[in-house]
Design a protein around this motif. Structure first.
Motif, short mmCIF file in Angstrom:
data_model
loop_
_atom_site.label_atom_id
_atom_site.label_comp_id
_atom_site.label_asym_id
_atom_site.label_seq_id
_atom_site.Cartn_x
_atom_site.Cartn_y
_atom_site.Cartn_z
N LEU A 28 50.74 6.15 -14.17
CA LEU A 28 50.39 7.04 -15.43
C LEU A 28 51.61 6.07 -16.17
N LEU A 32 49.61 3.97 -19.67
CA LEU A 32 50.69 3.68 -20.90
C LEU A 32 51.36 2.67 -21.71
N GLU A 36 49.12 1.52 -25.09
CA GLU A 36 49.73 1.51 -25.77
C GLU A 36 49.48 0.02 -26.16
N ARG A 50 48.99 6.60 -32.49
CA ARG A 50 49.48 7.53 -32.87
C ARG A 50 48.90 9.39 -31.53
N PHE A 53 47.65 8.71 -28.69
CA PHE A 53 48.96 8.27 -27.20
C PHE A 53 49.60 8.97 -26.98
N ASN A 54 49.19 10.23 -27.86
CA ASN A 54 49.96 11.58 -27.70
C ASN A 54 48.79 13.29 -26.52
N ILE A 55 47.25 12.39 -26.97
CA ILE A 55 46.67 13.28 -26.09
C ILE A 55 46.43 12.66 -25.10
N VAL A 57 49.02 10.81 -22.77
CA VAL A 57 50.01 11.31 -22.06
C VAL A 57 49.56 12.94 -21.69
N GLU A 58 49.43 13.77 -22.88
CA GLU A 58 48.94 15.23 -22.44
C GLU A 58 48.18 15.34 -21.50
N ASP A 152 48.43 21.54 -27.29
CA ASP A 152 48.12 19.91 -28.09
C ASP A 152 47.60 18.97 -27.91
N LYS A 156 45.93 17.71 -31.58
CA LYS A 156 45.55 16.02 -32.03
C LYS A 156 44.34 15.96 -32.36
N LYS B 11 60.26 6.08 -20.61
CA LYS B 11 59.60 7.74 -20.07
C LYS B 11 60.72 8.50 -20.80
N ILE B 33 58.65 11.11 -22.36
CA ILE B 33 58.05 11.73 -22.19
C ILE B 33 57.56 12.04 -20.55
N GLU B 35 56.94 13.26 -16.66
CA GLU B 35 55.10 14.70 -16.40
C GLU B 35 56.35 15.33 -16.01
N TYR B 67 59.65 10.58 -29.33
CA TYR B 67 57.90 10.51 -28.99
C TYR B 67 58.58 11.67 -28.28
N ASN B 69 56.66 14.58 -25.06
CA ASN B 69 55.47 15.01 -24.97
C ASN B 69 55.89 17.14 -24.64
N THR B 70 54.43 17.80 -24.52
CA THR B 70 54.68 18.98 -24.62
C THR B 70 56.03 19.52 -23.36
N ASP B 103 54.69 14.56 -36.92
CA ASP B 103 54.69 15.57 -35.60
C ASP B 103 55.96 15.58 -35.51
#
Lengths: 184, 127
Positions: A28, A32, A36, A50, A53-55, A57-58, A152, A156, B11, B33, B35, B67, B69-70, B103
């Motif tokens: 990952l 990423l 990027e 952005r 990248f956000n989508i 990551v999730e 999330d 996005k 990360k 970010i 995991e 940045y 993440n969730t 964001d």
């Protein structure tokens, strides 16, 4: 000509990146990093960069976390690596498409379906409100984290989330999730 | 109480803490970010736990994410809830975001609503 045909197929389908195999933390990080850089070159709009990248990551972290325990599931003689995952990133018709796929136990399908249908039924303000509710609930667990990931992603994405379950064994299906972002 | 000095990675953010005569200062800065953010946030949770019985008059947390993440959002919410429960000190959270980063501005607004601590949203001009 096999090599060229493979190349041509990737090109004709406008595939930026595709992968099938184990989903590890190191993988990952690399993906990423690669994406990027690719987006920075390919995509002028910073906001689109952005969002993508956000989508990513999730979506990739959902893949990483969401590997069901298949050890106790009844297996048939059809053997395959059930812990493998897949993702494909496509750029065509001024839209980016991210597709992820992984095996799931059929008994877990209703929960996944409910989570996706829930977020697909919400508009942006509702999604934000729902996100806030999960955040303030104070609990932590894989379930809420995956739920938060879907919310999330929905916030996005420019379209509703697409999904499909293809049965591959009596107790196992292949779950595909499709997310899309417009290039403005 | 040991100060934290965690270097940032691709990360995870840089985390620093400084216990001074009159205050505890914590800074979280960078990209978050991982995991599994729970693991990353554990030293911060431990810090608050050991600080709680004997806090300084002021406690300041500066948060400047590039940045988030969730998984990190979830852990941060739990960390800030824990911070909220510290009594006997003037608490403040400063949430920095870049001007065009909607964001992270929204994320700051969300945390400000969820957490019952004076919460400043600080816009900084894009570099």
């Amino acid at each position: 000509m096999v090599g060229y045909k493979n190349y041509k197929d990737l090109e004709d389908q406008n595939i930026i990146l595709s992968y099938k195999g184990s989903i590890t933390s190191d993988l990952l990080s690399s993906i990423l990093h690669i994406m990027e850089n690719k987006l920075a070159k390919k995509e002028e709009d910073k906001l689109v960069q952005r969002k993508m990248f956000n989508i990513l990551v999730e979506a990739l972290q959902n893949l990483y976390h969401h590997i069901d325990d298949f050890s106790t599931s009844a297996t048939t003689d059809y053997t395959f690596d059930k812990e493998a995952g897949m993702f494909i990133i496509i750029n065509e018709d001024e839209t980016y498409k991210i597709i992820t796929g992984n095996f799931v136990l059929n008994k877990n399908i209703p929960l996944i379906e409910r989570s996706i249908e829930l977020v697909n039924g919400m508009n942006q303000p509702q999604l934000r409100q729902y996100y806030r509710e999960i955040l303030s609930s104070g609990s932590i667990g894989e379930e809420t984290e995956v739920g938060l990931g879907f919310v999330d992603i929905a916030r996005k994405s420019d379209y509703k989330l697409g999904f499909e379950f293809a049965q591959v064994e009596p107790a196992i299906s292949f779950f595909t999730l499709t997310m899309m972002v417009d290039q403005v | 109480m040991e100060n934290l000095n965690i270097e940032g990675t691709t990360k995870t953010p840089q985390v620093l803490s400084a216990l001074e005569d009159n205050r505890l200062y914590i800074s979280i800065k960078g990209r978050s970010i991982p995991e599994d953010a729970k693991e990353f946030f554990q030293p911060l949770m431990d810090l608050i736990e050991s600080y709680k019985p004997n806090p300084k008059p002021n406690t300041v947390i500066d948060i400047y994410f590039e940045y988030l993440n969730t998984s990190s959002s979830k852990s941060l919410a739990i960390f800030l809830k824990r911070f909220e429960s510290v009594t006997g000190t003037e608490k403040v959270v400063n949430w920095y975001y870049e001007k065009l980063d909607y964001d992270l501005k929204e994320a700051g607004e969300d945390f400000a609503l969820i957490i019952d601590i004076p919460f400043n949203l600080v816009q900084i001009s894009n570099s």
